[in-house]
Design a protein around this motif. Sequence first.
Motif, mmCIF file in Angstrom:
data_model
loop_
_atom_site.group_PDB
_atom_site.id
_atom_site.type_symbol
_atom_site.label_atom_id
_atom_site.label_comp_id
_atom_site.label_asym_id
_atom_site.label_seq_id
_atom_site.Cartn_x
_atom_site.Cartn_y
_atom_site.Cartn_z
ATOM 1 N N UNK A 150 0.996 -1.366 0.021
ATOM 2 C CA UNK A 150 -0.035 -0.003 -0.053
ATOM 3 C C UNK A 150 0.838 1.321 0.136
ATOM 4 N N UNK A 151 1.962 1.223 0.813
ATOM 5 C CA UNK A 151 2.729 2.296 1.005
ATOM 6 C C UNK A 151 3.532 2.924 -0.471
ATOM 7 N N UNK A 152 3.968 1.595 -1.162
ATOM 8 C CA UNK A 152 4.494 1.821 -2.297
ATOM 9 C C UNK A 152 3.664 2.325 -3.589
ATOM 10 N N UNK A 153 2.413 1.989 -3.288
ATOM 11 C CA UNK A 153 1.361 2.568 -4.184
ATOM 12 C C UNK A 153 0.978 3.689 -4.380
ATOM 13 N N UNK A 154 1.100 4.135 -2.582
ATOM 14 C CA UNK A 154 0.452 5.559 -2.470
ATOM 15 C C UNK A 154 1.597 6.493 -2.765
ATOM 16 N N UNK A 155 2.891 6.092 -2.852
ATOM 17 C CA UNK A 155 4.004 6.798 -3.151
ATOM 18 C C UNK A 155 3.837 6.927 -4.793
ATOM 19 N N UNK A 156 3.659 6.187 -5.318
ATOM 20 C CA UNK A 156 3.404 6.089 -7.051
ATOM 21 C C UNK A 156 2.390 7.283 -7.397
ATOM 22 N N UNK A 157 1.361 7.201 -6.584
ATOM 23 C CA UNK A 157 0.420 8.039 -6.674
ATOM 24 C C UNK A 157 0.594 9.568 -6.234
ATOM 25 N N UNK A 158 1.442 9.949 -5.152
ATOM 26 C CA UNK A 158 1.900 10.896 -4.860
ATOM 27 C C UNK A 158 2.867 11.415 -5.758
ATOM 28 N N UNK A 159 3.658 10.620 -6.366
ATOM 29 C CA UNK A 159 4.609 11.069 -7.440
ATOM 30 C C UNK A 159 3.972 11.361 -8.835
#
Length: 251
Positions: A150-159
């Motif tokens: 979830x954290x990795x995906x959230x980071x991609x969304x944030x980026x």
Amino acid sequence: MDLKQHIDKTRLPRHVAIIMDGNGRWATQRGKERIFGHENGVEAVRDTVKAAAEIGIQHLTFFAFSTENWCRPHIEVQTLMDLLVEAIRNETQELNDNGVRLHAIGDLDSLPQKCRETLDEAMATTAHNTRLHVTVALSYSARWEIVNAARKIAQKVADRTINPDQVDEELFASAMETADFPDPDLLIRTSGELRLSNFLLWQLAYAELYFTPVYWPDFRKQHLFQAVIDYQRRERRFGKVKAEVLTTKNA
Ligand code: IPE
Ligand code: IPE
Ligand code: MG
């Protein structure tokens, strides 16, 4: 009786996952320290890997050490890590000769350095093999893995690499430790405990579950064959009715 001949090679589980449990009780029954059980569990792993290779299973995953297992007495944790290093060192050559590729999942950075190095070396040595993929779950917990994904995906969304509406099951699976493997078809747990203990919660969604009272150090080829035979007797429906499963299969 050799159970192997009763296995239908055309309907093998592609991926078998195993919760190796009961080492401590096996040792206690014999009036020994728990670690004696862990030492004897190594032979069970060897035999299971050979059995899987013999019948043509492609993926085999062992739950060797959970995140929660760090809370065991320090001496047990340390001896388990030493045992792991020793087992990997002793077995790498034979694994390689037999076309086995070694993988590891879990919070590998939390492992002692010697352990991490030995693992990395064995994974590099066997990296070209394709006959059987053996994965060890070390310092692994499914909730840790899911939160990480979830954290990795959230980071991609944030980026702004992806939009929130691109987050689907496929993307989620690709962010998991097991991204390169099919989901387990069969889960085996030894020692009579009937729980998952935080193992592969996402990936086991439709796995067939097989529980045996056998303590892990006593687990041998025939026990794996028995589990596969049991698996082949079951009807996997994936939420459908029988006719629909057959239609989907033939489509
Ligand atoms: C499984 O055996 C090995 C690990 C969890 C590392 P246990 O050590 O859990 O043995 P029991 O369940 O106490 O008998
Ligand atoms: C699960 O066994 C973890 C491994 C096999 C590595 P445990 O013995 O730690 O699980 P619980 O405590 O019985 O749930
Ligand atoms: Mg246990």
